[in-house]
Write a protein that holds these residues in place. Structure first.
Motif, PDB file in Angstrom:
ATOM      1  N   GLU A 229       1.052  -1.409   0.042  1.00  0.00           N
ATOM      2  CA  GLU A 229      -0.468  -0.175  -0.121  1.00  0.00           C
ATOM      3  C   GLU A 229       1.152   1.315  -0.108  1.00  0.00           C
ATOM      4  OE1 GLU A 229      -2.681   1.908  -0.196  1.00  0.00           O
ATOM      5  OE2 GLU A 229      -3.815   0.634  -0.080  1.00  0.00           O
TER       6      GLU A 229
ATOM      7  N   ALA B 190       4.608   0.597  -1.057  1.00  0.00           N
ATOM      8  CA  ALA B 190       4.725   1.169  -2.490  1.00  0.00           C
ATOM      9  C   ALA B 190       4.490   2.213  -3.780  1.00  0.00           C
ATOM     10  CB  ALA B 190       2.952   0.852  -3.001  1.00  0.00           C
TER      11      ALA B 190
ATOM     12  N   LEU C  54     -11.567   9.451  -4.827  1.00  0.00           N
ATOM     13  CA  LEU C  54     -11.530   9.074  -5.827  1.00  0.00           C
ATOM     14  C   LEU C  54     -11.851   7.045  -4.518  1.00  0.00           C
ATOM     15  CD1 LEU C  54     -10.487   8.389  -8.627  1.00  0.00           C
ATOM     16  CD2 LEU C  54     -10.761   6.797  -7.865  1.00  0.00           C
TER      17      LEU C  54
HETATM   18  N1  LIG Z   1     -20.089   1.998  -1.096  1.00  0.00           N
HETATM   19  C1  LIG Z   1     -20.135   2.445  -2.163  1.00  0.00           C
HETATM   20  N2  LIG Z   1     -18.960   1.606  -2.658  1.00  0.00           N
HETATM   21  C2  LIG Z   1     -17.872   1.719  -3.628  1.00  0.00           C
HETATM   22  C3  LIG Z   1     -18.409   2.381  -4.527  1.00  0.00           C
HETATM   23  C4  LIG Z   1     -19.825   2.981  -4.573  1.00  0.00           C
HETATM   24  O1  LIG Z   1     -19.555   3.857  -5.663  1.00  0.00           O
HETATM   25  N3  LIG Z   1     -20.184   3.494  -3.046  1.00  0.00           N
HETATM   26  N4  LIG Z   1     -17.997   1.797  -5.297  1.00  0.00           N
HETATM   27  C5  LIG Z   1     -16.899   0.569  -6.279  1.00  0.00           C
HETATM   28  C6  LIG Z   1     -16.164   0.869  -6.959  1.00  0.00           C
HETATM   29  S1  LIG Z   1     -16.891   1.502  -8.672  1.00  0.00           S
HETATM   30  C7  LIG Z   1     -15.010   0.343  -6.308  1.00  0.00           C
HETATM   31  S2  LIG Z   1     -14.119   0.220  -8.126  1.00  0.00           S
HETATM   32  C8  LIG Z   1     -14.108   0.430  -5.895  1.00  0.00           C
HETATM   33  C9  LIG Z   1     -12.804   0.618  -5.883  1.00  0.00           C
HETATM   34  O2  LIG Z   1     -12.619   0.236  -4.997  1.00  0.00           O
HETATM   35  P1  LIG Z   1     -10.713   0.264  -4.457  1.00  0.00           P
HETATM   36  O3  LIG Z   1      -9.967  -0.728  -5.794  1.00  0.00           O
HETATM   37  O4  LIG Z   1     -10.466  -0.310  -3.861  1.00  0.00           O
HETATM   38  O5  LIG Z   1     -10.182   1.459  -4.825  1.00  0.00           O
HETATM   39  P2  LIG Z   1      -9.534   2.813  -3.977  1.00  0.00           P
HETATM   40  O6  LIG Z   1     -10.034   2.778  -2.480  1.00  0.00           O
HETATM   41  O7  LIG Z   1      -8.965   3.413  -4.445  1.00  0.00           O
HETATM   42  O8  LIG Z   1      -8.127   1.890  -3.235  1.00  0.00           O
HETATM   43  C10 LIG Z   1      -7.314   1.478  -3.935  1.00  0.00           C
HETATM   44  C11 LIG Z   1      -5.547   1.449  -2.974  1.00  0.00           C
HETATM   45  O9  LIG Z   1      -4.916   1.243  -3.467  1.00  0.00           O
HETATM   46  C12 LIG Z   1      -3.879   1.764  -3.532  1.00  0.00           C
HETATM   47  N5  LIG Z   1      -3.051   2.001  -4.944  1.00  0.00           N
HETATM   48  C13 LIG Z   1      -2.744   2.609  -5.659  1.00  0.00           C
HETATM   49  N6  LIG Z   1      -1.952   2.878  -6.081  1.00  0.00           N
HETATM   50  C14 LIG Z   1      -1.131   1.585  -5.578  1.00  0.00           C
HETATM   51  C15 LIG Z   1       0.484   1.118  -6.401  1.00  0.00           C
HETATM   52  O10 LIG Z   1       1.083   0.889  -7.076  1.00  0.00           O
HETATM   53  N7  LIG Z   1       0.257  -0.169  -5.856  1.00  0.00           N
HETATM   54  C16 LIG Z   1      -0.372  -0.853  -4.118  1.00  0.00           C
HETATM   55  N8  LIG Z   1       0.700  -1.736  -3.672  1.00  0.00           N
HETATM   56  N9  LIG Z   1      -1.016   0.479  -4.429  1.00  0.00           N
HETATM   57  C17 LIG Z   1      -1.730   1.227  -4.519  1.00  0.00           C
HETATM   58  C18 LIG Z   1      -3.893   3.036  -2.767  1.00  0.00           C
HETATM   59  O11 LIG Z   1      -3.360   3.829  -1.872  1.00  0.00           O
HETATM   60  C19 LIG Z   1      -5.479   2.909  -2.478  1.00  0.00           C
HETATM   61  O12 LIG Z   1      -5.368   2.396  -1.045  1.00  0.00           O
HETATM   62  O13 LIG Z   1     -14.881   0.974  -5.026  1.00  0.00           O
HETATM   63  C20 LIG Z   1     -16.253  -0.030  -4.724  1.00  0.00           C
HETATM   64  N10 LIG Z   1     -17.463   0.394  -3.783  1.00  0.00           N
END
Ligand SMILES: Nc1nc2c(c(=O)[nH]1)N[C@H]1C(S)=C(S)[C@@H](COP(=O)(O)OP(=O)(O)OC[C@H]3O[C@@H](n4cnc5c(=O)[nH]c(N)nc54)[C@H](O)[C@@H]3O)O[C@H]1N2
Ligand SMILES: Nc1nc2c(c(=O)[nH]1)N[C@H]1C(S)=C(S)[C@@H](COP(=O)(O)OP(=O)(O)OC[C@H]3O[C@@H](n4cnc5c(=O)[nH]c(N)nc54)[C@H](O)[C@@H]3O)O[C@H]1N2
Ligand code: SF4
Ligand SMILES: [Mo]
Length: 708
Positions: free
Chosen positions: A424, A440, A596
């Protein structure tokens, strides 16, 4: 928010090309200021990329705040306190990798390779860094990852009609006469859609229609705002098509040539009139008539369809119904007309090396991302009869915050017999559950290759600066673990640049040197292909108005949800969590502009602009519950209960409430984040979570009940 690039170097600061790696359809081409001390400065949109057009969102414009945040993880950590605490102690990389290898090997030894579940998502959309973890999964025979949290209802609904995940060139929005922005809050979630829509308005006097469930910043821009009840888009789409047929605005010549089952649709729509749709959607008959008249009178009508409308239990059906409108009107034939949801189908990059697809064993089970709660709690159905999950290796995602059924997810992660490693940028809710945490790199600190859902470019994001502290890239971590786990694949010994070069060459997209010189490649299909004038993507070349939902071309380990009860033709499918006397409100958990998903929810500017976790509620609903502005409200359903602060807002239908998210769990009372309320029952036909489809009850929390 809008920034324009002046190419070249400012004194002591170089402007370097990059790509926004975040999970956003816009995939902006960037110019990143690299400062003399090796830090990054301002970030701007590339003016010479025809889609980005010099514009990016505010979150990424101030990226330095995230990259150089004091809480950024800079060394590997071992947890020394209980799960969920912030008690960690720094350790060396060798110790961290050894301990992770031991954890995964112990699970494999005692419960078999499928008890290990590499779990990832789209924190970075870079193909090497995001998907490389699959190479380890396949090389080791670990449980495969069935990705479902975001796109499944939307993509399957769109492709059920078109047969391909592609649409009219999104830059044509600027040459449209009617831009219909449907189920996407583009101002917040993909600002570039607005760049092109506003250009159409300025240059051609185009009208903008916005279909959403609350008055978003995007709807504020609309000439024709259409505020409907959540999960009722199918009804609106049906009524629009009813009117097109009724008023002689259906393009019968086009339908004859390009669609299947047009007569069945016309007959079926006879009863789907505006009055029928008004009762379901909450719109007035006049609003529906006015919208349909505009669609019928405008050949260049461009339907930019987002994800929001698909995050309901009937989402795939609604997506298909909307995508059917420009088929009935024939708008597809015209420049600036047709539909667009995603261009993911145009790239065809060969992923064999990145993902180790040559080692994929189809006999290995796939576990559903969205059902991580049930999986970690040992539900035999979702475990497909295989062993329990004993070890998780997590990159690029924060399921403790973003996954539905949060109470179950938390219980699962709390298991003492579960080994967890998290790679992370920050000590997220998920990282706090980990035995070992790894730091990361961010996108400017490693090389990667990107393709965009929202436009048509392949882009290179080169390494621009040295990583801070001891941060390592996802690729480096996977390769180092592979060595310790005796996993074999040529990809583990290659650099990201070598993998990118191979992937481009094998895909017929030139090579790394070519992409690096060009920065991005425009691979937009020609007009006739993009507008399906040579035929739609199905074998019969037609748009399927009556799709076979069991055969949607979407990669999934089966069909899910009540897929066998889906309506044959576009309709209102009443499988949503309709309000009941006991749970009289419908809750939508829409994305906040300054976050985001859960990313950016630790940066001070984003936190300040969003304020605390809140609930938008109609003033008249608030009055009946004696809720005033700023009151604490308990929002609950059988899945759990969350506390939010009331914000009175009249841009909503009565009976609908909206929580813009995702705030940190810890920002809510009791650490209960918004996904405490959302369900993980799969959306038909290929899974996914219905984040915007929740029935809830509201109760004002008396001031004396709130601890000081
Ligand atoms: N209530 C509710 N929940 C939702 C949604 C909603 O509209 N409402 N939307 C949903 C949707 S569409 C999605 S796509 C999901 C997304 O959910 P997640 O894919 O979990 O998205 P993020 O919360 O942005 O978390 C991504 C994490 O990746 C880490 N990260 C970024 N780049 C890198 C990297 O290069 N390497 C490593 N190791 N880590 C990295 C960031 O620090 C971050 O903590 O959530 C869903 N959840
Ligand atoms: N600022 C910001 N940008 C983001 C994200 C974020 O969290 N914040 N998330 C990123 C990710 S992972 C994704 S997938 C994209 C998603 O971006 P979008 O395609 O915009 O999809 P959503 O964010 O789910 O929801 C968009 C809109 O749909 C509305 N909506 C909800 N239910 C319905 C319905 O039944 N019908 C209609 N017509 N509208 C409805 C919501 O109110 C919201 O305004 O955005 C990406 N960009
Ligand atoms: S609009 Fe999307 S792709 Fe562009 S900079 Fe913002 S988050 Fe990144
Ligand atoms: Mo998403």
């Amino acid at each position: 928010m809008t920034s324009h690039v002046s190419p070249g170097a400012v004194s002591g600061r170089a402007l370097r090309p990059s790509v926004c790696p975040h999970d956003c359809p816009s995939t902006c081409a960037l110019e990143v200021e690299v400062l003399e001390d090796g830090r990054i400065g301002r970030v701007r949109g590339a003016a010479d990329n025809s889609y980005t057009a010099g514009v990016i969102c505010a979150k990424v414009a101030r990226y330095a705040e995230r990259a150089h945040h004091p809480d950024r993880l800079l060394s590997p950590l071992r947890r020394t306190g209980p799960k969920g605490s912030t008690q960690f102690t720094p350790i060396s990389w060798d110790e961290a990798l050894d301990r992770i290898a031991q954890g995964l090997t112990a699970a494999e030894r005692d419960f078999g390779a499928q008890s290990v579940w590499p779990y990832f998502y789209a924190g970075t959309m870079g193909l090497v860094m995001r998907d490389g973890i699959n190479r380890l999964t396949h090389a080791k025979g670990y449980s495969r990852f069935f990705s479902s949290i975001c796109v499944n209802p939307a993509w399957s609904g769109y492709m059920a009609g078109t047969g391909r995940l592609a649409g009219a060139d999104p830059r044509e929005i600027g040459r449209s006469d009617l831009v219909v922005i449907w189920g996407t809050n583009a101002v917040a979630t993909q600002v570039n859609v607005m760049t092109h829509a506003i250009r159409a308005r300025k240059e051609r006097g185009a009208k903008i229609a916005v279909v959403d469930v609350y008055r978003t910043a995007t709807m504020e821009q609309a000439d024709l705002p259409l505020l409907l009840r959540p999960g009722t888009d199918g009804a609106l789409a049906c009524a629009v098509m009813h009117i097109l047929f009724r008023d002689g605005r259906a393009d019968r010549t086009y339908l004859e040539r390009y669609a299947r089952d047009a007569q069945a649709l016309e007959a079926h729509l006879k009863t789907r009139d505006p009055a029928w749709a008004a009762a379901i959607t909450g719109l007035s008959v006049e609003e529906i008539e006015a919208f349909a008249a505009l669609v019928g009178a405008t050949p260049r009508a461009y339907f930019r369809i987002g994800y929001g409308l698909s995050r309901s239990r009937n989402g795939a059906v609604n997506m298909h119904a909307i995508a059917s409108i420009p088929v009935v009107s024939g708008a597809w034939q015209h420049e600036g007309g047709g539909a667009f949801h995603s261009n993911t189908g145009i790239y065809r990059l060969k992923k064999t090396l990145i993902e180790g697809l040559d080692r994929l064993d189809p006999a290995v089970r796939q576990l559903d991302q969205s059902r991580i709660g049930a999986i970690l709690n040992g539900d035999p159905e979702v475990l497909s009869g295989g062993p329990p999950v004993k070890a998780l290796l997590i990159q690029n995602t924060n399921p403790m915050s973003v996954a539905p059924e949060q109470e179950r997810v938390k219980r699962g992660f709390a298991r003492d017999d579960l080994f967890v490693a998290v790679h992370e940028h920050f000590l997220t809710e998920t990282a706090r559950q980990a035995d070992i945490v790894l730091p990361a790199t961010m996108f400017t600190e490693h090389d990667d290759l990107y393709q965009s859902g929202g436009h048509q470019h392949i882009l290179l994001g080169p390494k621009l600066v040295e990583p801070p502290g001891e941060c390592r890239s996802n690729h480096d971590v996977i390769a180092a673990l592979a060595a310790r786990l005796d996993a074999e694949h040529p990809g583990f010994a290659m650099t990201p640049r070598e993998i990118i070069d191979w992937t481009l060459r094998e895909s017929g997209r030139g090579d790394l040197d070519g992409l690096e010189a060009a920065r991005f490649l425009d691979v937009q299909p020609d007009f006739e292909t993009a507008h399906y004038l040579k035929g739609f993507g199905h074998r019969d070349g037609r748009f399927h108005l009556k799709p076979d939902w069991t055969k949607v071309p979407f990669p999934a380990p089966g069909r899910f949800g009540p897929y066998d009860q889906m309506p044959e033709l576009p309709d209102h499918w009443a499988v949503i969590e309709e309000a009941t006397p006991e749970h009289p409100f419908r809750l939508v958990t829409a994305p906040a502009r300054n976050f985001l998903n859960s990313t950016f929810n630790q940066t001070p500017t984003s936190q300040k602009r969003e304020g605390g976790p809140s609930l938008l509620i109609h003033p008249e609903d608030a009055a009946t519950l004696e809720i005033a502005q700023g009151d604490r409200v308990e929002v609950s359903n059988p899945r759990g209960c969350v506390e939010l602060e009331a914000r009175l807002f009249d841009g909503l239908r009565r009976g609908v409430v909206v929580a813009e998210q995702i705030h940190p769990n810890g920002a809510h009372a009791g650490g209960r984040g918004i996904n405490t309320l959302t369900g993980a029952d799969p959306v038909a036909p290929v899974g996914g979570a219905a984040f915007h489809d929740n029935r809830v009850r509201l109760r004002k929390i008396a001031a004396e009940a709130i601890p000081a």
